[in-house]
Structure formats: structure tokens, C-alpha cells
Design a protein around this motif. Structure first.
Motif, PDB file in Angstrom:
ATOM      1  N   ILE A 130       0.864  -1.190   0.000  1.00 59.69           N
ATOM      2  CA  ILE A 130       0.000   0.000   0.000  1.00 59.69           C
ATOM      3  C   ILE A 130       0.896   1.234   0.000  1.00 59.69           C
ATOM      4  O   ILE A 130       1.613   1.487   0.974  1.00 59.69           O
ATOM      5  CB  ILE A 130      -0.938   0.010   1.228  1.00 59.69           C
ATOM      6  CG1 ILE A 130      -1.790  -1.261   1.233  1.00 59.69           C
ATOM      7  CG2 ILE A 130      -1.804   1.263   1.233  1.00 59.69           C
ATOM      8  CD1 ILE A 130      -2.603  -1.456   2.491  1.00 59.69           C
ATOM      9  N   VAL A 131       0.869   1.959  -1.096  1.00 59.80           N
ATOM     10  CA  VAL A 131       1.784   3.094  -1.243  1.00 59.80           C
ATOM     11  C   VAL A 131       1.510   4.137  -0.154  1.00 59.80           C
ATOM     12  O   VAL A 131       0.379   4.614  -0.015  1.00 59.80           O
ATOM     13  CB  VAL A 131       1.638   3.714  -2.654  1.00 59.80           C
ATOM     14  CG1 VAL A 131       2.366   5.047  -2.740  1.00 59.80           C
ATOM     15  CG2 VAL A 131       2.165   2.750  -3.705  1.00 59.80           C
ATOM     16  N   GLY A 159       8.519   6.385  -1.628  1.00 61.81           N
ATOM     17  CA  GLY A 159       8.887   6.893  -2.945  1.00 61.81           C
ATOM     18  C   GLY A 159       8.335   8.276  -3.218  1.00 61.81           C
ATOM     19  O   GLY A 159       7.549   8.829  -2.438  1.00 61.81           O
ATOM     20  N   ASP A 160       8.724   8.833  -4.360  1.00 58.86           N
ATOM     21  CA  ASP A 160       8.197  10.150  -4.752  1.00 58.86           C
ATOM     22  C   ASP A 160       6.690  10.064  -5.007  1.00 58.86           C
ATOM     23  O   ASP A 160       5.953  11.010  -4.732  1.00 58.86           O
ATOM     24  CB  ASP A 160       8.921  10.685  -5.995  1.00 58.86           C
ATOM     25  CG  ASP A 160       9.040   9.650  -7.096  1.00 58.86           C
ATOM     26  OD1 ASP A 160       9.867   8.729  -6.952  1.00 58.86           O
ATOM     27  OD2 ASP A 160       8.283   9.733  -8.084  1.00 58.86           O
ATOM     28  N   GLU A 193       5.113   4.223 -10.835  1.00 60.15           N
ATOM     29  CA  GLU A 193       4.805   3.208 -11.840  1.00 60.15           C
ATOM     30  C   GLU A 193       5.347   3.670 -13.204  1.00 60.15           C
ATOM     31  O   GLU A 193       6.551   3.810 -13.360  1.00 60.15           O
ATOM     32  CB  GLU A 193       3.308   2.912 -11.899  1.00 60.15           C
ATOM     33  CG  GLU A 193       2.816   2.202 -10.654  1.00 60.15           C
ATOM     34  CD  GLU A 193       1.406   1.662 -10.797  1.00 60.15           C
ATOM     35  OE1 GLU A 193       0.591   2.248 -11.519  1.00 60.15           O
ATOM     36  OE2 GLU A 193       1.117   0.623 -10.160  1.00 60.15           O
TER      37      GLU A 193
HETATM   38  C1  LIG Z   1      -2.566   3.328  -2.004  1.00 62.90           C
HETATM   39  C2  LIG Z   1      -2.062   2.804  -3.304  1.00 62.90           C
HETATM   40  N1  LIG Z   1      -2.336   3.455  -4.445  1.00 62.90           N
HETATM   41  C3  LIG Z   1      -1.869   2.996  -5.637  1.00 62.90           C
HETATM   42  C4  LIG Z   1      -1.143   1.838  -5.682  1.00 62.90           C
HETATM   43  C5  LIG Z   1      -0.610   1.312  -7.026  1.00 62.90           C
HETATM   44  N2  LIG Z   1       0.855   1.565  -7.074  1.00 62.90           N
HETATM   45  C6  LIG Z   1       1.722   0.587  -6.782  1.00 62.90           C
HETATM   46  S1  LIG Z   1       3.310   1.108  -6.864  1.00 62.90           S
HETATM   47  C7  LIG Z   1       2.837   2.657  -7.307  1.00 62.90           C
HETATM   48  C8  LIG Z   1       3.861   3.728  -7.595  1.00 62.90           C
HETATM   49  C9  LIG Z   1       4.612   4.122  -6.393  1.00 62.90           C
HETATM   50  O1  LIG Z   1       5.591   5.053  -6.770  1.00 62.90           O
HETATM   51  P1  LIG Z   1       6.660   5.508  -5.734  1.00 62.90           P
HETATM   52  O2  LIG Z   1       6.040   5.767  -4.414  1.00 62.90           O
HETATM   53  O3  LIG Z   1       7.419   6.640  -6.341  1.00 62.90           O
HETATM   54  O4  LIG Z   1       7.603   4.234  -5.553  1.00 62.90           O
HETATM   55  P2  LIG Z   1       8.549   3.526  -6.635  1.00 62.90           P
HETATM   56  O5  LIG Z   1       7.720   2.453  -7.277  1.00 62.90           O
HETATM   57  O6  LIG Z   1       8.996   4.553  -7.600  1.00 62.90           O
HETATM   58  O7  LIG Z   1       9.660   2.949  -5.833  1.00 62.90           O
HETATM   59  C10 LIG Z   1       1.452   2.754  -7.373  1.00 62.90           C
HETATM   60  C11 LIG Z   1       0.719   3.992  -7.723  1.00 62.90           C
HETATM   61  C12 LIG Z   1      -0.913   1.157  -4.472  1.00 62.90           C
HETATM   62  N3  LIG Z   1      -0.200   0.022  -4.443  1.00 62.90           N
HETATM   63  N4  LIG Z   1      -1.344   1.664  -3.303  1.00 62.90           N
END
Ligand SMILES: Cc1ncc(C[n+]2csc(CCOP(=O)(O)OP(=O)(O)O)c2C)c(N)n1
Length: 346
Positions: A130-131, A159-160, A193
Motif C-alpha cells: 500500500i503506497v 517513494g516520490d 509506476e
Molecule cells: C494506495 C495505493 N495506491 C496505488 C497503488 C498502485 N501503485 C503501486 S506502486 C505505485 C507507484 C509508487 O511510486 P513511488 O512511491 O514513487 O515508488 P517507486 O515504485 O517509484 O519505488 C502505485 C501507484 C498502491 N499500491 N497503493
């Protein structure tokens, strides 16, 4: 490209170098993450892994540089891209590999997989699909640490993309208000993503912390020494009761968002090969290796020995995982829920 700390430093001097033994540990930590992930990349492509893996190749300096300052009693929360945090925080490589292979010898008995590697005994509060979820968990752990009053620190890697979640504002607010020993570490790799950060992220990420008067450091996340310095200062601040810190580490993920993304994207692409190549030239491990050798801290032969020992550990971990027993689905309910509290006597 350190743009500097925003507040009076209480910790390591700008320009301080890790002592030689620490420098070798940093190198080993990064190489371990890289070699583990290269195996995962290959085994994923060969269809040997039961689930998706999000790899951290290219970002190793962030986990290694931060976790070098933490002990088992300190806490860290992670992301869906969590293998590097787990290993740098001292997680067991065999148990992590078995987990990713879905084996009962895994750190979560094979029931969690890549996105849930955790070891509470080492303060590794878990990778998380869960981001942004790690932000509140790390802040809660920091609140507990403050109540314990024994100098523990709590780190949140995110992450960003996660920096656009509302929970970042809530946790910055409470941690600043209550002066919690939490360190926010934003791994800004430029993508959420398949979307470039610039298309979804307004302003400057570190400014989110500035609004709460949380001290910030912006560092080159591909330079382990810079990360190590900034983290040293932040962890010291946390342990001394100085409250939260925010580190924005600019980095890049060399692999896709997850392995096998090409099957989702088809022929489309969201980034150019030459961009990836530019970042390959900034490889954190190659850069640090050069620095160690040119400064006389280690010889190429010393580092080759570390490389060889790491390769052996990774081969051993893969063999262990391959030989393991498949996870037992019958455990799903017992592992998922805490036992019910004993009924109170009438
Ligand atoms: C609350 C939530 N929203 C959307 C997603 C779908 N999702 C999975 S990874 C991701 C991107 C995350 O990007 P970042 O935080 O920059 O991490 P990175 O993958 O670049 O390491 C998303 C939107 C999720 N897993 N959880």
C-alpha cells in the motif's frame, strides 16, 4: 549534489567520510542487495518465482547509507520495493529468498512474498504493497520509541509517488508537533509506476517537510557517502530527542517498475534507453568502489574478495529457497489473525 541541511547541524561534519571498516560494510551491503536482485531478476524472467518482484537495482546506496546507522532495536518501514531495506537493516538473506520463492522456510513462512518481507525481531516492520502506508507505521513506532525513552529511531522509506499521499502531511504534522524520532527518507527515483514524477508531483518534495519546520537534507541518492552523512545526522537528532528529519534522496530505478512490466506495456515505453544509460553511468556501487580504491581505503583485491563472498551467500540462499517446502495454505487463518484475547472472568 547535496543542497545542504536546513538547520543547524548536530551531527557529522560536512565532508566526513565513513571510517574504513564502516566503508567496507557499506560496500558489502550494496553489493549484497545488487547480487540478490540480479538473481531475482533472472529467476523471475525464467518463471521460477510465484509472484511479482519490484527491484531496487540502482537505488542501493539509499538503503545501505541509512541503515548503517541503525541497530536491531531501531525501526524501519519499507515499500513494495523492499528487498534492499530488508537486507540493509540486517534481515536474513536465506529467509528473505525463501519468502520470495513462497516457501515455508521464508521469513513469513512463504505467506507474504516479496511485498511483505518483515522481521519484527530486527525492527523490520515490513515491506508494504500500500503506497504510503509505511509513513503512519513508522510514525507510530516512533511514538512508541519516544514513550520508551531509550533512544530508538524509526525510519520510513517511501517513494516520490508516496509523497503525494495525504498521510505524509499527517505524519509530518504529528511528528513535528510531538518531536518524534522519525526519519522520513524519500527515494525520489523519478517515476510512479509508468508516470514521470513531473506529471503527478507539484512543487519540490522536500518543501513538504519545510512547511512543518522539519529539518531537511537533499542528497545524491547514488552517492552512499552523502546518504550516510545525512542519515547519520538525522539518526543522531532522533536519538537525542531533536525530533523528525526528512531526507530526499534523488536516485533512479534501472529495472522496470516490476519485472515483466513489458507484458503490461506491450510495445509502449515510458522512458528512453539513453536516460537509463545515463543513470547506469552513475551506478552507486561502481562509484563507491572507485572511491574506495582511489582513496587507498581498500584495494581492488579486497573488494573482489567481498564480491566473491557475497556471490557465495546469494547462491547458498537461492539453493536454500529452491530446496524449501511450499508454503502451507492451511496456515492462512492462524498466521493472519492474532489469537483471541482470553475471555475475562465474570
Ligand atoms: C494506495 C495505493 N495506491 C496505488 C497503488 C498502485 N501503485 C503501486 S506502486 C505505485 C507507484 C509508487 O511510486 P513511488 O512511491 O514513487 O515508488 P517507486 O515504485 O517509484 O519505488 C502505485 C501507484 C498502491 N499500491 N497503493
Amino acid at each position: 549534489m547535496t543542497t545542504g541541511l536546513d538547520v543547524t547541524s548536530t551531527g557529522s561534519r560536512p565532508g566526513a567520510e565513513p571510517p574504513p571498516a564502516e566503508a567496507l560494510r557499506l560496500y558489502e551491503s550494496m553489493v549484497l542487495i545488487r547480487r540478490v536482485e540480479e538473481r531475482l531478476r533472472d529467476d523471475s524472467a525464467a518463471g521460477k518465482l510465484p509472484g511479482a518482484v519490484h527491484l531496487y537495482i540502482g537505488e542501493e546506496a539509499v538503503a545501505a547509507g541509512v541503515c548503517a546507522h541503525l541497530g536491531d532495536r531501531d525501526y524501519a518501514t519499507s515499500t513494495h520495493r523492499g528487498h534492499g531495506h530488508f537486507l540493509a537493516k540486517g534481515g536474513d538473506v536465506r529467509a528473505m529468498m525463501a519468502e520470495i520463492w513462497g516457501k515455508r522456510e521464508g521469513i513469513c513462512r512463504g505467506m507474504g512474498g516479496s511485498m511483505h518481507v518483515a522481521d519484527i525481531s530486527k525492527g523490520i516492520l515490513g515491506a508494504n504493497g500500500i503506497v504510503g502506508a509505511g509513513l503512519s507505521i513508522a510514525t507510530g513506532a516512533a511514538f512508541g520509541a519516544k514513550l520508551d525513552g531509550d533512544g530508538k529511531a524509526s525510519v520510513c522509506f517511501f517513494g516520490d509517488g508516496a509523497s503525494n499521499q495525504g498521510v505524509l502531511m499527517e505524519t509530518l504534522n504529528l511528528s513535528a508537533l510531538w518531536q518524534l524520532p522519525v526519519i522520513f527518507v524519500c527515494e525520489n527515483n523519478g517515476f510512479s509506476e509508468f508516470t514521470p514524477s513531473a506529471e503527478v508531483t507539484a512543487g519540490h518534495i522536500a518543501d513538504r517537510a519545510r512547511a512543518f519546520a522539519v529539518p531537511i537534507a537533499e542528497v545524491d541518492g547514488n552517492d552512499v557517502t552523502e546518504v550516510w552523512r545525512a542519515a547519520g545526522e538525522a539518526v543522531r537528532r532522533a536519538r537525542e530527542g531533536g525530533g523528525p528529519s526528512f531526507i530526499e534522496a534523488r536516485t533512479y530505478r534501472i529495472q522496470g517498475h516490476f519485472e515483466a512490466e513489458k507484458f503490461v506495456l506491450g510495445t509502449g515505453s515510458y522512458r528512453q534507453e539513453d536516460e537509463i544509460e545515463t543513470w547506469r553511468q552513475r551506478d552507486p556501487i561502481a562509484r563507491f568502489r572507485l572511491r574506495l580504491v582511489s582513496s587507498g581505503t581498500a584495494s581492488a583485491a579486497d573488494l573482489d574478495r567481498i564480491d566473491a563472498a557475497v556471490l557465495d551467500r546469494v547462491a547458498d540462499a537461492v539453493a536454500y529457497a529452491e530446496a524449501g517446502e511450499p508454503a502451507d495454505p492451511g496456515l492462512a487463518e492462524t498466521l493472519m489473525f492474532a489469537p483471541a484475547a482470553p475471555a475475562e472472568e465474570a
